[in-house]
Design a protein around this motif. Structure first.
Motif, PDB file in Angstrom:
ATOM      1  N   VAL A 245       0.869  -1.339   0.027  1.00  0.00           N
ATOM      2  CA  VAL A 245      -0.060  -0.042  -0.185  1.00  0.00           C
ATOM      3  C   VAL A 245       0.929   1.313   0.150  1.00  0.00           C
ATOM      4  CG1 VAL A 245      -1.648   1.290   1.129  1.00  0.00           C
ATOM      5  CG2 VAL A 245      -2.018  -1.271   0.996  1.00  0.00           C
ATOM      6  N   PRO A 246       1.924   1.440   0.998  1.00  0.00           N
ATOM      7  CA  PRO A 246       2.607   2.648   0.750  1.00  0.00           C
ATOM      8  C   PRO A 246       3.222   2.668  -0.484  1.00  0.00           C
ATOM      9  CG  PRO A 246       3.115   1.204   2.830  1.00  0.00           C
ATOM     10  CD  PRO A 246       2.163   0.600   2.199  1.00  0.00           C
ATOM     11  N   ILE A 247       4.106   1.696  -0.867  1.00  0.00           N
ATOM     12  CA  ILE A 247       4.803   1.953  -2.299  1.00  0.00           C
ATOM     13  C   ILE A 247       4.052   2.022  -3.422  1.00  0.00           C
ATOM     14  CG2 ILE A 247       6.462   0.680  -3.674  1.00  0.00           C
ATOM     15  CD1 ILE A 247       7.734  -0.686  -1.342  1.00  0.00           C
ATOM     16  N   GLY A 248       2.988   1.257  -3.206  1.00  0.00           N
ATOM     17  CA  GLY A 248       1.891   1.439  -4.529  1.00  0.00           C
ATOM     18  C   GLY A 248       1.136   3.087  -4.487  1.00  0.00           C
ATOM     19  N   LEU A 249       0.651   3.094  -3.498  1.00  0.00           N
ATOM     20  CA  LEU A 249       0.135   4.598  -3.510  1.00  0.00           C
ATOM     21  C   LEU A 249       0.967   5.680  -3.848  1.00  0.00           C
ATOM     22  CD1 LEU A 249      -2.827   5.451  -2.913  1.00  0.00           C
ATOM     23  CD2 LEU A 249      -2.308   5.605  -0.501  1.00  0.00           C
ATOM     24  N   MET A 250       2.134   5.662  -3.190  1.00  0.00           N
ATOM     25  CA  MET A 250       3.127   6.951  -3.129  1.00  0.00           C
ATOM     26  C   MET A 250       3.612   6.862  -4.644  1.00  0.00           C
ATOM     27  SD  MET A 250       2.941   8.647  -0.800  1.00  0.00           S
ATOM     28  CE  MET A 250       4.341   9.812  -1.223  1.00  0.00           C
ATOM     29  N   SER A 251       4.030   5.732  -5.314  1.00  0.00           N
ATOM     30  CA  SER A 251       4.438   5.584  -6.556  1.00  0.00           C
ATOM     31  C   SER A 251       3.336   6.256  -7.544  1.00  0.00           C
ATOM     32  CB  SER A 251       4.975   4.491  -7.017  1.00  0.00           C
ATOM     33  OG  SER A 251       4.413   3.414  -6.591  1.00  0.00           O
ATOM     34  N   ALA A 252       1.965   5.581  -7.188  1.00  0.00           N
ATOM     35  CA  ALA A 252       0.927   6.288  -8.095  1.00  0.00           C
ATOM     36  C   ALA A 252       0.741   7.917  -8.116  1.00  0.00           C
ATOM     37  CB  ALA A 252      -0.483   5.482  -7.652  1.00  0.00           C
ATOM     38  N   ILE A 253       0.925   8.377  -6.705  1.00  0.00           N
ATOM     39  CA  ILE A 253       0.605   9.837  -6.437  1.00  0.00           C
ATOM     40  C   ILE A 253       1.799  10.673  -7.215  1.00  0.00           C
ATOM     41  CG2 ILE A 253       0.822  11.442  -4.816  1.00  0.00           C
ATOM     42  CD1 ILE A 253      -0.511   9.683  -2.796  1.00  0.00           C
ATOM     43  N   PRO A 323       2.078  -3.278  -8.261  1.00  0.00           N
ATOM     44  CA  PRO A 323       1.484  -2.720  -9.589  1.00  0.00           C
ATOM     45  C   PRO A 323      -0.125  -2.607  -9.526  1.00  0.00           C
ATOM     46  CG  PRO A 323       2.345  -4.956  -9.950  1.00  0.00           C
ATOM     47  CD  PRO A 323       2.736  -4.460  -8.506  1.00  0.00           C
ATOM     48  N   PHE A 324      -0.726  -3.771  -8.755  1.00  0.00           N
ATOM     49  CA  PHE A 324      -2.137  -3.823  -8.609  1.00  0.00           C
ATOM     50  C   PHE A 324      -2.475  -2.437  -7.920  1.00  0.00           C
ATOM     51  CE2 PHE A 324      -5.920  -5.633  -6.978  1.00  0.00           C
ATOM     52  CZ  PHE A 324      -6.563  -6.051  -7.838  1.00  0.00           C
TER      53      PHE A 324
ATOM     54  N   VAL B  42      11.608   4.326  -6.770  1.00  0.00           N
ATOM     55  CA  VAL B  42      12.929   3.611  -6.800  1.00  0.00           C
ATOM     56  C   VAL B  42      12.836   2.257  -6.178  1.00  0.00           C
ATOM     57  CG1 VAL B  42      15.358   3.624  -5.707  1.00  0.00           C
ATOM     58  CG2 VAL B  42      14.284   5.941  -6.856  1.00  0.00           C
ATOM     59  N   ALA B  43      12.101   2.142  -5.146  1.00  0.00           N
ATOM     60  CA  ALA B  43      11.950   0.818  -4.437  1.00  0.00           C
ATOM     61  C   ALA B  43      11.256  -0.158  -5.578  1.00  0.00           C
ATOM     62  CB  ALA B  43      10.987   0.842  -3.197  1.00  0.00           C
ATOM     63  N   ALA B  44      10.240   0.299  -6.059  1.00  0.00           N
ATOM     64  CA  ALA B  44       9.429  -0.555  -7.097  1.00  0.00           C
ATOM     65  C   ALA B  44      10.449  -1.099  -8.253  1.00  0.00           C
ATOM     66  CB  ALA B  44       8.387  -0.045  -7.616  1.00  0.00           C
ATOM     67  N   LEU B  45      10.873  -0.055  -8.775  1.00  0.00           N
ATOM     68  CA  LEU B  45      11.691  -0.343  -9.975  1.00  0.00           C
ATOM     69  C   LEU B  45      13.089  -1.239  -9.338  1.00  0.00           C
ATOM     70  CD1 LEU B  45      12.397   3.257 -11.731  1.00  0.00           C
ATOM     71  CD2 LEU B  45      10.900   1.122 -12.328  1.00  0.00           C
ATOM     72  N   GLY B  46      13.543  -0.939  -8.160  1.00  0.00           N
ATOM     73  CA  GLY B  46      14.563  -1.942  -7.661  1.00  0.00           C
ATOM     74  C   GLY B  46      14.237  -3.297  -7.518  1.00  0.00           C
ATOM     75  N   PHE B  47      12.951  -3.371  -7.116  1.00  0.00           N
ATOM     76  CA  PHE B  47      12.475  -4.987  -6.890  1.00  0.00           C
ATOM     77  C   PHE B  47      12.386  -5.687  -8.400  1.00  0.00           C
ATOM     78  CE2 PHE B  47       9.831  -3.400  -3.102  1.00  0.00           C
ATOM     79  CZ  PHE B  47      10.823  -3.918  -2.148  1.00  0.00           C
ATOM     80  N   VAL B  48      12.006  -4.878  -9.371  1.00  0.00           N
ATOM     81  CA  VAL B  48      12.142  -5.630 -10.909  1.00  0.00           C
ATOM     82  C   VAL B  48      13.576  -5.885 -11.211  1.00  0.00           C
ATOM     83  CG1 VAL B  48      11.695  -4.842 -13.047  1.00  0.00           C
ATOM     84  CG2 VAL B  48      10.225  -4.141 -11.384  1.00  0.00           C
ATOM     85  N   ALA B  49      14.508  -4.694 -10.719  1.00  0.00           N
ATOM     86  CA  ALA B  49      15.934  -5.157 -11.240  1.00  0.00           C
ATOM     87  C   ALA B  49      16.289  -6.153 -10.421  1.00  0.00           C
ATOM     88  CB  ALA B  49      16.662  -3.824 -10.849  1.00  0.00           C
ATOM     89  N   ILE B  50      16.350  -6.239  -9.108  1.00  0.00           N
ATOM     90  CA  ILE B  50      16.600  -7.430  -8.294  1.00  0.00           C
ATOM     91  C   ILE B  50      16.224  -8.532  -8.779  1.00  0.00           C
ATOM     92  CG2 ILE B  50      16.835  -8.457  -6.063  1.00  0.00           C
ATOM     93  CD1 ILE B  50      16.670  -5.474  -4.883  1.00  0.00           C
ATOM     94  N   LEU B  51      14.886  -8.657  -9.140  1.00  0.00           N
ATOM     95  CA  LEU B  51      14.339  -9.851  -9.466  1.00  0.00           C
ATOM     96  C   LEU B  51      15.008 -10.472 -10.705  1.00  0.00           C
ATOM     97  CD1 LEU B  51      11.934 -11.647  -9.050  1.00  0.00           C
ATOM     98  CD2 LEU B  51      10.526 -10.454 -10.173  1.00  0.00           C
ATOM     99  N   PHE B  52      15.169  -9.548 -11.828  1.00  0.00           N
ATOM    100  CA  PHE B  52      15.519 -10.046 -13.075  1.00  0.00           C
ATOM    101  C   PHE B  52      16.951 -10.371 -13.099  1.00  0.00           C
ATOM    102  CE2 PHE B  52      11.491  -8.649 -14.577  1.00  0.00           C
ATOM    103  CZ  PHE B  52      11.256  -9.535 -15.699  1.00  0.00           C
TER     104      PHE B  52
END
Lengths: 458, 453
Positions: A245-253, A323-324, B42-52
């Protein structure tokens, strides 16, 4: 061979009857005194339908029952004591006769009765096949005859064809209902069979999960307390939401309010890649990378963290759900009227104040709906927890220790040889029913909230 | 007067001071908020990068595997059974089959291990090593490989042929360093002599890291992990996807067309819509339970068969295809329908001749996305028995088979962790590669078709 002959017959019937319908209507139309309702193509299609559908019904019936009829015919040809043989031996005897009849032969000398039976069987096979073929052809011809007699100025061929198409379309859309019915009925009936072994109260409120397998030889059915599994499921879902929730919401914002077009166009698809990765891959990632990392990190600071634990499974599940959450909240934030945002900015609020005090409160119901949908995904998720949660169905409250979930237990109970008679495998359906009810409730709630939210701004 | 001026000015400056302080605080929180956003991206992109990164770095080496290049002598004294029997007119098919299978059995029971051993010893005649340790160097499938080579061409009896034999999984671990080389002998999988021989062969160029094409052509193997491949799982997945495409696309498109273009607004239609929305959110494992209870237990379809897997995945994919097709039908401008209806076309004609062709790119994309999703699904397949060990390539959708994601699940559970971590990653690379390809095709076709339309 047989399939080819049947396909050829149907194809011939199809083209011939289409041709008959088409040419007959053309001839009638050529006669100026008569005006046909439909164009020749529809008359052709209608004739073909009349001819082919009944023939297919005949062949379908035969395909359903021929196996049983054939076997009982062979048994009737063999000496009477054959019928007393066990199921396996009977099958072998039938297979021998079939092998002789097909001309492939059997190893060694076949007995006289077998040879006779094979001869009779071979002729029976030919005759029955020809009879079915003839019946199909005759019925098809009958249908065609009827159809072509109906062709005339008053026949609304197009309307009839369209009604047929409409019914076929409706039947296709009913598949969804049949599926839901199938799910509910199969889960219910097998769960009820499970509850004939185990008291539902013991299932829903028991705190021990210990389904002894019958091979253990104790004879007792084991204990089936749902609570440890339910708690494991809830704990992992909570951890997943704390990550997602924090990561998804903040990145969407950030992507919708701050980032410029180019960054958005690059970053958004990359985050959405996470949604397309199969869950088994996440499970492997959790098992091989994340789990050992947490264990090492725990060692470094002196906390005992298990490599396969609720924490590992929850965090990786959270990554999967990012992503969801982000795409759903993106949609929802985009629906908040621009005037509200502009008003807040115009009064001198900073961008973050606008987001926190105006956008988010306005979008809150929608975001809650999105989170509920995400929770329902989390509790239904299987492969990550199968691999990374440690499969230890004990009621524990420490997330750093192994745990188990409803889905893991379904897999464990039904992956062996399922015989659908013992409580050990039937419990999977009771668990499935619980899971289905939980996700259904969450989904209905979420959809209701999201719909209410949409109506508010439309 | 000056007093009033002063007293007026001092609260003003104090106010300004306050506002300035407040502004500083507000701007600081603005910056913090913005950084929180950047950090989460950055965290979300980092997860993608670490996974791949993890999958690629673990999996890529697995595509190059240690292979021994040897000269094998097909010794007539070791290989039994004599020449291959011929079909004559006098005996029946069954008799010929029996003679042939007797010959096959004799050949199979020959001491192929000694053939392998002789071939290896020929490279290092004076090296002292026990037979068992020597054979640990190569995969246990080596003898089957030589045998199959002989079956394919029985004329090589008594001749010497160049052969390339896979090193065993443990040899591969040792040479690639996926096992800790500094561990004491007791904790190593291979004897000291075997390890020394492996190093020596690598130096001499007898062992080379060849491209492991067998990952794509072999089936799974328990006894010979080094030669385990994905062919069976791939065919299983292919059959399932064929079932999904044949069933899910027509049914899905038909129901989307019905709901969007024909259905009257009534309770029945509402029921269908609610159902479809709910089915889209039902956990995949529940579909597995449905498959086990209905298709296998009730209809008696074979366990582990791709046809059952395909049916289950069809039911799972239907909502995806229906929802996507409906949204592309909705995107067709109403003016098109009105024009067709106005010119006297019936509603069926309007839909099938004018509306549906416009949505073709959308349906295609929906299909491919649905198929890609079905391709990666694992959990329901476990419940219908597709996690059984299958050592054959299925020849029809009714045969027992496994699927790519299930193969990944099976491999990650293998005891030889050092070897199979890499092999599992390789399988994941293949699976992700296939999905990537499907998505790329979808994007390419959509952009081309939309341009034309």
């Amino acid at each position: 061979m047989n399939a080819l002959v049947i396909a050829a017959l149907l194809l011939v019937l199809l083209t011939f009857s289409y041709q008959v319908g088409w040419s007959r209507s053309r001839k009638l139309a050529g006669n100026k005194s008569q005006h046909l309702h439909s164009r020749p193509i529809y008359h052709g299609v209608l004739a073909a339908l009349f001819a082919v559908l009944p023939a297919m019904v005949i062949i379908g019936i035969w395909a359903l029952f021929s196996e049983q009829v054939t076997n009982s015919f062979i048994v009737a040809q063999l000496p009477p004591e054959t019928a007393q043989l066990s199921q396996m031996q009977l099958q072998a005897a039938i297979a021998r006769v079939k092998a002789i009849a097909s001309g492939y032969g059997v190893v060694g000398e076949p007995s006289a009765t077998e040879v006779v039976a094979a001869q009779v069987f071979a002729s029976y096979q030919q005759i029955s096949f020809l009879a079915v073929l003839a019946a199909a052809a005759a019925i098809g011809a009958g249908g065609l005859f009827w159809a072509q007699r109906r062709i005339g100025p008053r026949l609304r061929a197009r309307t009839e064809v369209e009604i047929f198409v409409r019914i076929a379309l409706m039947a296709c859309s009913a598949v969804a209902i049949v599926t839901t019915l199938g799910i509910v009925l199969s889960l219910l009936s097998d769960a009820l069979r499970f509850f004939s072994f185990i008291n539902p109260l013991d299932f829903f409120f028991g705190t021990t999960w210990n389904p002894r397998f019958q091979s253990a030889g104790t004879g007792s059915a084991g204990e089936y307390g749902l609570l440890p599994l339910l708690w494991g499921t809830v704990m992992i879902s909570i951890i997943a939401m704390l990550v997602a929730v924090p990561i998804g919401l903040m990145s969407a914002i950030y992507l919708s309010q701050y980032a410029d077009e180019r960054v958005r166009n690059v970053v958004k698809p990359i985050i959405e890649v996470l949604a397309g990765i199969p869950t088994i891959v996440y499970g492997f990632f959790a098992l091989v990378t994340v789990g050992p990392f947490f264990a090492a990190a725990g060692d470094a600071v002196g906390i005992d963290i298990n490599a396969t634990s609720a924490l590992t499974a929850g965090v990786v599940m959270g990554i999967m759900i990012i992503p969801f959450i982000s795409s759903l909240s993106d949609d929802i934030i985009a629906q908040v009227p621009r005037a509200m945002r502009d008003g807040s900015l115009g009064l001198g609020a900073t961008q973050s104040e606008t987001i926190r005090n105006v956008l988010l409160p306005a979008a809150l119901p929608g975001i809650v709906g999105a989170v509920l949908l995400a929770v329902s995904r989390a509790i239904g998720e299987t492969m990550i927890v199968v691999l990374a949660a440690g499969n230890s169905p004990v009621l524990r409250f420490n997330p750093a220790e192994p745990t188990s979930t409803v889905t893991v237990s379904i897999v464990n109970q039904l992956t062996g040889d399922a015989d659908f008679t013992s409580p050990q495998s039937l419990v999977a359906f009771a668990l499935g029913l619980t899971l289905f009810a939980m996700t259904l409730l969450l989904n209905v709630m979420a959809l209701y909230i999201v719909r209410k939210f949409r109506e508010q701004y439309e | 007067m000056t007093d009033t001026l002063l007293s007026a000015a001092s609260p003003g400056s104090r106010n300004r001071e306050q506002v300035r302080k407040g502004l500083r605080r507000r701007h600081r929180s603005e910056v913090l908020f913005r950084w929180a956003g950047i950090l989460s991206i950055v965290a979300a992109l980092g997860f993608v990068a670490i996974l791949f990164g993890m999958i690629l770095s673990k999996g890529m080496p697995s595509f190059w595997q240690s292979t021994l290049h040897l000269e094998a002598y097909f010794d007539p004294e070791l290989i039994e059974g004599g020449p291959q029997p011929q079909r004559e007119d006098s005996n029946s098919d069954a008799d010929y089959q029996r003679a042939y299978s007797n010959w096959q059995r004799a050949v199979t029971l020959s001491n192929w291990n000694t053939v392998v051993e002789t071939a290896i010893r020929a490279q290092v005649p004076e090296f002292e090593i026990e037979t068992g340790d020597l054979l640990d160097l190569v995969t246990t499938a080596a003898r089957f490989q030589l045998r199959d080579q002989y079956f394919a061409n029985p004329d090589v009896l008594g001749q010497t042929m160049p052969v390339s034999i896979l090193g065993s999984a443990n040899t591969d671990n040792w040479l690639k360093g996926t096992i800790d080389r500094s561990q004491p002998d007791a904790r190593q999988q291979l004897a000291p002599e075997t390890r020394q021989l492996a190093d020596q062969f690598l130096e001499q160029g007898i062992i080379r890291f060849d491209f492991a094409g067998h990952i794509f052509t072999n089936v799974d193997s328990r006894s010979a992990p080094a030669s385990a491949g994905l062919a069976g799982a791939f065919m299983g997945s292919l059959y399932m996807m064929m079932v999904v495409i044949v069933l899910a696309v027509p049914i899905g498109v038909a129901s989307a067309v019905y709901l969007e273009e024909f259905a009257p607004k009534n309770r029945w239609t509402d029921l269908i819509e609610v159902n479809i929305n709910n089915l889209a959110a039902v956990p995949s494992i529940v579909f597995g339970l449905l498959g086990a209870a209905v298709f296998i237990n009730y209809f008696g379809l074979p366990r582990s068969a791709p046809i059952v897997g395909g049916l289950v995945l069809t039911l799972m994919t239907l909502p995806t295809i229906i929802i996507a097709t409906r949204s592309s039908l909705r995107a067709v401008p109403p003016s098109l329908r009105q024009a067709a209806l106005g010119l006297g076309a019936s509603r069926n004609q309007t839909v099938f001749h004018h509306v549906l062709p416009m949505t073709f790119p959308g349906i295609l994309t929906a299909t491919i996305i649905g198929v890609a999703q079905a391709l990666g699904e694992t959990a329901p397949l476990l419940l219908i028995g597709m996690s059984a060990f299958i050592a054959n390539i299925p020849s029809s959708p009714m045969d027992s088979a496994t699927a790519l994601p299930v193969q990944i699940y099976l491999w990650q559970g293998n005891e030889n962790r050092n070897f199979f971590e890499a092999r599992t990653s390789a399988a994941i690379i293949v699976l992700l590669g296939l999905m990537l390809m499907l998505n790329a095709i979808a994007i390419f076709l959509r952009s081309r078709l939309e341009k034309r339309a």
